[in-house]
Design a protein around this motif. Structure first.
Motif, mmCIF file in Angstrom:
data_model
loop_
_atom_site.group_PDB
_atom_site.id
_atom_site.type_symbol
_atom_site.label_atom_id
_atom_site.label_comp_id
_atom_site.label_asym_id
_atom_site.label_seq_id
_atom_site.Cartn_x
_atom_site.Cartn_y
_atom_site.Cartn_z
ATOM 1 N N ASN A 213 0.844 -1.199 0.000
ATOM 2 C CA ASN A 213 0.000 0.000 0.000
ATOM 3 C C ASN A 213 0.878 1.246 0.000
ATOM 4 O O ASN A 213 1.004 1.949 0.979
ATOM 5 C CB ASN A 213 -0.917 0.003 1.228
ATOM 6 N N LYS A 214 1.538 1.503 -1.156
ATOM 7 C CA LYS A 214 2.440 2.638 -1.284
ATOM 8 C C LYS A 214 1.964 3.569 -2.391
ATOM 9 O O LYS A 214 1.362 3.149 -3.361
ATOM 10 C CB LYS A 214 3.861 2.164 -1.615
ATOM 11 N N LYS A 215 2.279 4.843 -2.218
ATOM 12 C CA LYS A 215 2.000 5.833 -3.242
ATOM 13 C C LYS A 215 3.282 6.142 -4.010
ATOM 14 O O LYS A 215 4.367 6.123 -3.464
ATOM 15 C CB LYS A 215 1.455 7.119 -2.613
ATOM 16 N N GLY A 238 2.895 5.172 3.043
ATOM 17 C CA GLY A 238 1.829 4.187 3.104
ATOM 18 C C GLY A 238 1.336 3.999 4.520
ATOM 19 O O GLY A 238 1.585 4.823 5.404
#
Length: 314
Positions: A213-215, A238
């Motif tokens: 769950n990373k941007k 995240g």
């Protein structure tokens, strides 16, 4: 006569300075070439090894397996002390696993990750001077010793011993800004292996990466309450879920080689404000609304700078 003597001394001094600078530049170029040869040999080779990790307080034994299959790098570390399980990487991304592999989970911090980064062809040391220290024998092998020293005084230095025959790393010593050995990794045994014997299939890596769950770093803004010194830049952010169900916001930073994360949580009692375990450090501070924790492969001196604006009053 005096003027002639002064001119002669001046000319000799300039000549000495010129050749000294030239020698330093040649040493640096040769050193960088040696370092790159270690990274190439490590990345391209299929092998298994035993690695001893010595820090200030304890010794850990690890089984290391590295494979290059279809130009993709796979690495697996397994503890031989039965204190931790292990982790697996594919191109530096991976996961933790336990001994019987009934558990696959997010990649957490491990002492040996600094080894993975130093010898990765995809990583570059930014803001470091490279010097050839000399040649000696280590673990029965002829080695060339090089030192990577940061131009600043808040990052680790690295002393690398390169096997003259195979170009593989024999030892990596990590030094703190105060020149104390934070950790020392020594290869006690190494032998060839087959890339057909990968520890985990690609499907496992694919499944774990989908859960990340990373941007993208292009969309990120560093939290204004942090102080991030150059050459570190934000890499990702995240939410990391803890075993008790707590979700922590985090931002990850890198200088191209090592990484650290800053976690944000609700205010706590801060029973332990800082801790060091070899190359890994933790520093915690409370603001009015949050607790911040810096965790990663950086010295406490650098962690203090990162949280320098965090106080109980703001």
């Amino acid at each position: 006569m005096i003027k002639s003597f002064i001119k002669t001394v001046g000319a000799v001094t300039l000549a000495v300075l010129f050749f000294s600078q030239q020698a330093i530049a040649e040493n640096s170029n040769q050193c960088i070439a040696l370092y790159n040869s270690v990274k190439s040999a490590y990345t391209d080779r299929d092998f298994e090894a035993t690695v001893i990790d010595n820090d200030q307080t304890q010794m850990q034994l690890y089984a290391l397996a590295h494979f290059n299959k279809n130009s993709v790098s796979y690495t697996t570390w397994k503890s031989l002390n039965n204190e931790i399980a292990g982790y697996a990487l594919r191109q530096e991304k991976g996961f933790d696993y336990n001994h019987n592999r009934s558990y696959i989970g997010p990649l957490s911090w491990h002492q040996t990750q600094i080894w993975d980064r130093i010898f990765s062809k995809n990583r570059n040391l930014t803001g470091y001077d490279c010097t050839i220290v000399g040649r000696t024998r280590l673990a029965g092998r002829k080695v060339t010793v090089i030192r990577m020293s940061p131009v600043d005084d808040v990052r680790y230095s690295y002393v690398i011993s390169k096997d003259d025959d195979t170009s593989l790393p024999v030892e990596l010593v990590v030094l703190s800004p105060s020149q104390i050995v934070a950790s020392k990794f020594t290869v006690s045994a190494v032998h060839s292996a087959s890339s057909e014997n990968l520890s985990f299939p690609d499907e496992t890596f694919d499944r774990v990466e989908k859960l990340s769950n990373k941007k993208n770093h292009n969309d990120l803004t560093i939290w204004p309450e942090l102080t991030i010194p150059k050459p570190f830049t934000i890499e990702s952010e995240g939410i990391q879920k803890q075993a008790d169900g707590t979700e922590l916001e985090y931002q990850s930073f890198t200088d191209g080689m090592v990484e650290f994360k800053v976690y944000k949580n609700s205010v706590s009692s801060l029973n332990i404000q800082s801790a060091t375990d070899g190359t890994l450090t933790v520093l915690r501070r409370n603001s009015v609304k949050n607790e911040y924790a810096v965790v990663g492969e950086i010295p406490l001196e650098l962690s203090t700078i990162v949280l320098s604006k965090i106080t109980p009053l703001r």
